[in-house]
Design a protein around this motif. Sequence first.
Motif, PDB file in Angstrom:
ATOM      1  N   LYS A 176       0.828  -1.199   0.000  1.00  0.00           N
ATOM      2  CA  LYS A 176       0.000   0.000   0.000  1.00  0.00           C
ATOM      3  C   LYS A 176       0.866   1.253   0.000  1.00  0.00           C
ATOM      4  O   LYS A 176       0.641   2.179  -0.782  1.00  0.00           O
ATOM      5  CB  LYS A 176      -0.934  -0.005   1.205  1.00  0.00           C
ATOM      6  CG  LYS A 176      -1.873   1.194   1.256  1.00  0.00           C
ATOM      7  CD  LYS A 176      -2.795   1.130   2.461  1.00  0.00           C
ATOM      8  CE  LYS A 176      -3.695   2.367   2.522  1.00  0.00           C
ATOM      9  NZ  LYS A 176      -4.570   2.343   3.727  1.00  0.00           N
ATOM     10  N   SER A 177       1.877   1.272   0.868  1.00  0.00           N
ATOM     11  CA  SER A 177       2.773   2.438   0.939  1.00  0.00           C
ATOM     12  C   SER A 177       3.540   2.601  -0.365  1.00  0.00           C
ATOM     13  O   SER A 177       3.711   3.717  -0.862  1.00  0.00           O
ATOM     14  CB  SER A 177       3.747   2.283   2.108  1.00  0.00           C
ATOM     15  OG  SER A 177       3.057   2.238   3.338  1.00  0.00           O
ATOM     16  N   GLU A 178       4.006   1.472  -0.907  1.00  0.00           N
ATOM     17  CA  GLU A 178       4.773   1.539  -2.144  1.00  0.00           C
ATOM     18  C   GLU A 178       3.906   2.047  -3.292  1.00  0.00           C
ATOM     19  O   GLU A 178       4.358   2.847  -4.122  1.00  0.00           O
ATOM     20  CB  GLU A 178       5.342   0.161  -2.470  1.00  0.00           C
ATOM     21  CG  GLU A 178       6.475   0.204  -3.463  1.00  0.00           C
ATOM     22  CD  GLU A 178       7.286  -1.068  -3.437  1.00  0.00           C
ATOM     23  OE1 GLU A 178       8.517  -0.969  -3.546  1.00  0.00           O
ATOM     24  OE2 GLU A 178       6.705  -2.164  -3.316  1.00  0.00           O
ATOM     25  N   ALA A 179       2.655   1.615  -3.334  1.00  0.00           N
ATOM     26  CA  ALA A 179       1.742   2.095  -4.374  1.00  0.00           C
ATOM     27  C   ALA A 179       1.515   3.596  -4.257  1.00  0.00           C
ATOM     28  O   ALA A 179       1.456   4.304  -5.269  1.00  0.00           O
ATOM     29  CB  ALA A 179       0.410   1.352  -4.278  1.00  0.00           C
ATOM     30  N   GLU A 180       1.421   4.102  -3.027  1.00  0.00           N
ATOM     31  CA  GLU A 180       1.234   5.541  -2.815  1.00  0.00           C
ATOM     32  C   GLU A 180       2.444   6.325  -3.320  1.00  0.00           C
ATOM     33  O   GLU A 180       2.302   7.379  -3.937  1.00  0.00           O
ATOM     34  CB  GLU A 180       0.997   5.821  -1.331  1.00  0.00           C
ATOM     35  CG  GLU A 180      -0.357   5.362  -0.819  1.00  0.00           C
ATOM     36  CD  GLU A 180      -0.501   5.550   0.677  1.00  0.00           C
ATOM     37  OE1 GLU A 180       0.538   5.676   1.365  1.00  0.00           O
ATOM     38  OE2 GLU A 180      -1.644   5.573   1.165  1.00  0.00           O
ATOM     39  N   ILE A 181       3.641   5.809  -3.052  1.00  0.00           N
ATOM     40  CA  ILE A 181       4.856   6.485  -3.511  1.00  0.00           C
ATOM     41  C   ILE A 181       4.895   6.535  -5.032  1.00  0.00           C
ATOM     42  O   ILE A 181       5.164   7.570  -5.637  1.00  0.00           O
ATOM     43  CB  ILE A 181       6.111   5.759  -2.971  1.00  0.00           C
ATOM     44  CG1 ILE A 181       6.153   5.825  -1.452  1.00  0.00           C
ATOM     45  CG2 ILE A 181       7.375   6.397  -3.552  1.00  0.00           C
ATOM     46  CD1 ILE A 181       7.234   4.962  -0.831  1.00  0.00           C
ATOM     47  N   VAL A 182       4.636   5.392  -5.664  1.00  0.00           N
ATOM     48  CA  VAL A 182       4.697   5.320  -7.123  1.00  0.00           C
ATOM     49  C   VAL A 182       3.640   6.233  -7.746  1.00  0.00           C
ATOM     50  O   VAL A 182       3.919   6.945  -8.718  1.00  0.00           O
ATOM     51  CB  VAL A 182       4.520   3.865  -7.605  1.00  0.00           C
ATOM     52  CG1 VAL A 182       4.460   3.803  -9.125  1.00  0.00           C
ATOM     53  CG2 VAL A 182       5.658   2.989  -7.089  1.00  0.00           C
ATOM     54  N   ARG A 183       2.434   6.250  -7.191  1.00  0.00           N
ATOM     55  CA  ARG A 183       1.383   7.147  -7.718  1.00  0.00           C
ATOM     56  C   ARG A 183       1.787   8.605  -7.566  1.00  0.00           C
ATOM     57  O   ARG A 183       1.611   9.409  -8.486  1.00  0.00           O
ATOM     58  CB  ARG A 183       0.069   6.892  -6.979  1.00  0.00           C
ATOM     59  CG  ARG A 183      -0.637   5.600  -7.358  1.00  0.00           C
ATOM     60  CD  ARG A 183      -2.069   5.582  -6.845  1.00  0.00           C
ATOM     61  NE  ARG A 183      -2.633   4.237  -6.888  1.00  0.00           N
ATOM     62  CZ  ARG A 183      -2.682   3.419  -5.846  1.00  0.00           C
ATOM     63  NH1 ARG A 183      -2.205   3.817  -4.680  1.00  0.00           N
ATOM     64  NH2 ARG A 183      -3.213   2.215  -5.972  1.00  0.00           N
ATOM     65  N   PHE A 184       2.321   8.956  -6.405  1.00  0.00           N
ATOM     66  CA  PHE A 184       2.736  10.338  -6.136  1.00  0.00           C
ATOM     67  C   PHE A 184       3.775  10.795  -7.156  1.00  0.00           C
ATOM     68  O   PHE A 184       3.669  11.862  -7.754  1.00  0.00           O
ATOM     69  CB  PHE A 184       3.291  10.425  -4.711  1.00  0.00           C
ATOM     70  CG  PHE A 184       3.875  11.767  -4.355  1.00  0.00           C
ATOM     71  CD1 PHE A 184       3.049  12.840  -4.051  1.00  0.00           C
ATOM     72  CD2 PHE A 184       5.251  11.953  -4.295  1.00  0.00           C
ATOM     73  CE1 PHE A 184       3.581  14.080  -3.711  1.00  0.00           C
ATOM     74  CE2 PHE A 184       5.799  13.180  -3.956  1.00  0.00           C
ATOM     75  CZ  PHE A 184       4.954  14.248  -3.657  1.00  0.00           C
ATOM     76  N   ARG A 185       4.773   9.961  -7.369  1.00  0.00           N
ATOM     77  CA  ARG A 185       5.841  10.319  -8.304  1.00  0.00           C
ATOM     78  C   ARG A 185       5.340  10.313  -9.746  1.00  0.00           C
ATOM     79  O   ARG A 185       5.792  11.112 -10.569  1.00  0.00           O
ATOM     80  CB  ARG A 185       7.012   9.341  -8.155  1.00  0.00           C
ATOM     81  CG  ARG A 185       7.790   9.499  -6.873  1.00  0.00           C
ATOM     82  CD  ARG A 185       8.439  10.854  -6.818  1.00  0.00           C
ATOM     83  NE  ARG A 185       9.490  10.924  -5.813  1.00  0.00           N
ATOM     84  CZ  ARG A 185      10.177  12.003  -5.522  1.00  0.00           C
ATOM     85  NH1 ARG A 185       9.898  13.127  -6.155  1.00  0.00           N
ATOM     86  NH2 ARG A 185      11.100  11.996  -4.608  1.00  0.00           N
ATOM     87  N   THR A 186       4.423   9.417 -10.055  1.00  0.00           N
ATOM     88  CA  THR A 186       3.895   9.351 -11.416  1.00  0.00           C
ATOM     89  C   THR A 186       3.112  10.607 -11.760  1.00  0.00           C
ATOM     90  O   THR A 186       3.226  11.136 -12.877  1.00  0.00           O
ATOM     91  CB  THR A 186       3.003   8.108 -11.588  1.00  0.00           C
ATOM     92  OG1 THR A 186       3.751   6.938 -11.261  1.00  0.00           O
ATOM     93  CG2 THR A 186       2.507   7.996 -13.014  1.00  0.00           C
ATOM     94  N   VAL A 187       2.312  11.096 -10.809  1.00  0.00           N
ATOM     95  CA  VAL A 187       1.567  12.341 -11.037  1.00  0.00           C
ATOM     96  C   VAL A 187       2.529  13.484 -11.315  1.00  0.00           C
ATOM     97  O   VAL A 187       2.318  14.292 -12.230  1.00  0.00           O
ATOM     98  CB  VAL A 187       0.673  12.657  -9.816  1.00  0.00           C
ATOM     99  CG1 VAL A 187       0.109  14.070  -9.916  1.00  0.00           C
ATOM    100  CG2 VAL A 187      -0.463  11.649  -9.714  1.00  0.00           C
ATOM    101  N   GLU A 188       3.615  13.561 -10.540  1.00  0.00           N
ATOM    102  CA  GLU A 188       4.620  14.610 -10.762  1.00  0.00           C
ATOM    103  C   GLU A 188       5.256  14.464 -12.143  1.00  0.00           C
ATOM    104  O   GLU A 188       5.490  15.453 -12.842  1.00  0.00           O
ATOM    105  CB  GLU A 188       5.704  14.540  -9.687  1.00  0.00           C
ATOM    106  CG  GLU A 188       5.241  14.993  -8.317  1.00  0.00           C
ATOM    107  CD  GLU A 188       6.408  15.195  -7.376  1.00  0.00           C
ATOM    108  OE1 GLU A 188       7.428  14.491  -7.545  1.00  0.00           O
ATOM    109  OE2 GLU A 188       6.315  16.065  -6.500  1.00  0.00           O
TER     110      GLU A 188
END
Length: 375
Positions: free
Chosen positions: A237-249
């Motif tokens: 879950k945490s890893e998915a949040e990181i990847v989504r955050f960076r992908t949006v950027e």
Amino acid sequence: MTQEQSVNLLRAPAEVKYAEELDYLESIDTGAKPFTWRLSPRMVRMFVLGSERADGIDREIPQKWFGDRSFVERAIVTLASDRGLLLIGDPGTGKSWLAELLSAAICRNSTLVVQGTAGTTEDHIKYSWNVAMVIARGQSRDSLIPSPIMAAMEQGVVGRFEELTRSTSDVQDALISILSEKYVSIPELDDDNIVFAKPGFSIIATANSRDRGVNDLSSALKRRFNFVRIPVVTNKKSEAEIVRFRTVELLKRHQIELDVPPTLLDILLQSFADLRTAAASATSDDEKLESALSTAEQIGVLEDAILHSQFFGDAQLKAHTLAGSLVGSLARRSPEDLAILNKYWHGVVEPRSKADGGEWPEFLAGGREAIATLS
């Protein structure tokens, strides 16, 4: 620098990118601030980890670093005590990003950075000279070029030292006196020959745990730092949040309008989890991928796939493209890494594509094709 000016930068530092947030937090901050800090420790934590409903503020502050709250709090407490902070962990665990965010929140300047390498010298952490001015006028404070660390001392702000263990023992020894005495002597000058650190000065250093044995820290230098170990993120879950955050950027930076299907993100996360499990059970380095399989590398794989889809595809991210990017990014040694990936594709991806269906069959085909091309 304004946020409008930062649009023309390839990558704006955190204090520019999040200037509006930092201004807002400063405007509502009523907490005690150590030294010359721009924000109180609670507000620094909020800037890094994001706001919660219980904080009762008028706007949401998004989370920027994803990890255990205790790591961030220990880091903040260390800097408030004016001790050096050493963030240590595997590559891609977000050490440098956390250091940048902390510096931005504390002093609105994260750019006073020394990059540790085998070629780093004492001059890089102390000072050097403007040769032309020395020839013309002699040695003086005007002809002295302060290092980023010395500049941080003079301004009473945070200086950063990246990859500390990659620098030689001479450089590390020079850092001991700075952390202990909080001043730098300039023996070439007769007057005004000591630069004292102002309140608020501290150093955030990072070290790669995989570099152990390159230039190990001395016991004396270790005593000058508080250690915060940043583990690899293994929680999906945490890893998915990181990847989504960076992908949006990433999409904003490239001005790309493209959706990342949740099913493909799940495949990426599952693939890295499988490969980490295989690496953990390997009995020799030849049976492990050279890649650290970090979250940062997942983001790199996804970025590669997104850009390939945008420039050479139909602007839709597909499993076939994602598989090719994963193989291309992780196959660094030939034939060792290719053999490991081939084993994974046949032993794990193929059975999963038969059992689960969905995007897995296309992912299987894309990976096989990429492996065959590189073999």
